[in-house]
Scaffold this motif. Structure first.
Motif, PDB file in Angstrom:
ATOM      1  N   SER A   1      -7.594 -15.013  12.954  1.00  0.00           N
ATOM      2  CA  SER A   1      -6.422 -14.209  12.587  1.00  0.00           C
ATOM      3  C   SER A   1      -5.490 -15.057  11.723  1.00  0.00           C
ATOM      4  O   SER A   1      -5.623 -16.282  11.689  1.00  0.00           O
TER       5      SER A   1
ATOM      6  N   VAL B   1      -8.782 -10.447  16.983  1.00  0.00           N
ATOM      7  CA  VAL B   1      -7.892  -9.302  16.727  1.00  0.00           C
ATOM      8  C   VAL B   1      -8.649  -8.029  17.073  1.00  0.00           C
ATOM      9  O   VAL B   1      -9.633  -7.681  16.419  1.00  0.00           O
TER      10      VAL B   1
ATOM     11  N   ALA C   1      -1.911  -2.818  17.366  1.00  0.00           N
ATOM     12  CA  ALA C   1      -0.598  -3.379  17.728  1.00  0.00           C
ATOM     13  C   ALA C   1      -0.552  -4.863  17.367  1.00  0.00           C
ATOM     14  O   ALA C   1       0.432  -5.352  16.801  1.00  0.00           O
ATOM     15  N   ARG C   2      -1.617  -5.597  17.661  1.00  0.00           N
ATOM     16  CA  ARG C   2      -1.645  -7.020  17.341  1.00  0.00           C
ATOM     17  C   ARG C   2      -1.711  -7.240  15.821  1.00  0.00           C
ATOM     18  O   ARG C   2      -1.077  -8.157  15.288  1.00  0.00           O
ATOM     19  N   ALA C   3      -2.461  -6.388  15.140  1.00  0.00           N
ATOM     20  CA  ALA C   3      -2.550  -6.523  13.679  1.00  0.00           C
ATOM     21  C   ALA C   3      -1.161  -6.394  13.050  1.00  0.00           C
ATOM     22  O   ALA C   3      -0.823  -7.136  12.126  1.00  0.00           O
ATOM     23  N   ARG C   4      -0.338  -5.478  13.562  1.00  0.00           N
ATOM     24  CA  ARG C   4       1.019  -5.333  13.006  1.00  0.00           C
ATOM     25  C   ARG C   4       1.845  -6.585  13.266  1.00  0.00           C
ATOM     26  O   ARG C   4       2.594  -7.033  12.406  1.00  0.00           O
ATOM     27  N   GLU C   5       1.716  -7.153  14.486  1.00  0.00           N
ATOM     28  CA  GLU C   5       2.459  -8.392  14.783  1.00  0.00           C
ATOM     29  C   GLU C   5       2.052  -9.524  13.842  1.00  0.00           C
ATOM     30  O   GLU C   5       2.833 -10.409  13.544  1.00  0.00           O
ATOM     31  N   LEU C   6       0.801  -9.491  13.397  1.00  0.00           N
ATOM     32  CA  LEU C   6       0.279 -10.595  12.588  1.00  0.00           C
ATOM     33  C   LEU C   6       0.709 -10.524  11.129  1.00  0.00           C
ATOM     34  O   LEU C   6       0.507 -11.469  10.373  1.00  0.00           O
TER      35      LEU C   6
ATOM     36  N   SER D   1      -6.732  -5.042  18.259  1.00  0.00           N
ATOM     37  CA  SER D   1      -5.867  -3.865  18.375  1.00  0.00           C
ATOM     38  C   SER D   1      -4.961  -3.723  17.159  1.00  0.00           C
ATOM     39  O   SER D   1      -4.599  -4.710  16.506  1.00  0.00           O
TER      40      SER D   1
ATOM     41  N   GLU E   1      -8.363 -16.832  17.363  1.00  0.00           N
ATOM     42  CA  GLU E   1      -7.811 -15.569  17.888  1.00  0.00           C
ATOM     43  C   GLU E   1      -8.699 -14.367  17.556  1.00  0.00           C
ATOM     44  O   GLU E   1      -9.141 -14.193  16.422  1.00  0.00           O
TER      45      GLU E   1
END
Ligand code: ZN
Length: 245
Positions: free
Chosen positions: A119, A128, A132-137, A130, A126
């Protein structure tokens, strides 16, 4: 048309890699091959895979198995079968293969894409899995889009918010347009798919119209599985190729 072939998680499966490279060549000229890490580990043909890649103008990043095989990742971080495969691989790498793996960077910027194994925040380790996690990244990704591997499952997530009332990600007939939004895309695994489809997975990126084309290629899975068992690697590493998980 500028076309990039995106390969991830080849995992020392030369039969799958040859099938993918043949399929890619049959679809037209390739500008270069991007390799998102884990060229080796699990499979029985690490040197063959590296030799095949050396024939291309490849841009590659390091995966956790690539580092494990050259002593740059602690084997206690791997599960038992993965650690056994790392040790098996280390003992068999040619000096040219060690040189190839040692030269891999954790991340490569190939505008408009960032290439990593895991990621943008954890480039080697890491997973990836979800949206939701992609947006945080998104804040860790300095370029519009990110190409990742590591999960062995083809996927596409938006890193920015989709406009209200619009689908975030639409893959139509295996084609994803990157024109609207910022995307994190995983082409799936060449040599050890884990989405229930044993066929080798890869993707083409057409830069002119900013599209990703997800592709699958049948290859001799039984022979690849047999080569793993015959090499003395853990039997389950052969068995899982047959079911694609
Ligand atoms: Zn992998």
């Amino acid at each position: 048309m500028d076309r990039y072939v995106v390969l991830a998680d080849i995992h020392a499966n030369a039969r799958a890699l040859r099938a993918v490279l043949r399929d890619a060549a049959a679809s037209g000229p390739v500008r270069t091959v991007w390799v998102l890490g884990d060229v080796v580990g699990y499979g029985a043909e690490p040197n063959e895979c590296i030799e095949l890649l050396r024939d291309y103008a490849c841009v590659s990043v390091a995966g956790n198995h690539d580092l494990g095989a050259i002593g740059r990742a602690d084997l206690s971080l791997f599960n038992a079968n993965a650690a056994a495969a790392c040790a098996w691989t280390s003992a068999r790498l040619s000096s040219a293969s060690v040189e190839f793996l040692s030269a891999l960077a954790a991340r490569v910027e190939a505008p408009p894409f960032l290439l990593v194994h895991g990621s943008p925040a954890g480039p080697t380790w890491e997973y990836v899995v979800s949206a939701a996690r992609a947006r945080e990244l998104s804040s860790f990704c300095p370029l519009p889009h990110c190409l990742v591997g590591h999960t062995h499952v083809p996927a596409a997530f938006r890193m920015d918010a989709a406009p209200a009332g619009r689908a975030g990600v639409e893959v139509v007939d295996g084609v994803l347009s990157l024109r609207q939004g910022r995307f994190l895309v995983n082409p799936g695994s060449v040599g050890q798919p884990r989405d229930g489809d044993p066929r080798a997975a890869y993707a083409d990126v057409l830069v002119d119209d900013l599209t990703v084309h997800f592709r699958r290629v049948a290859y001799d899975v039984a022979a690849a599985a047999a080569s793993i068992v015959n090499a003395g690697l853990p039997e389950m590493l052969g068995a899982r190729l047959r079911v694609g998980c």
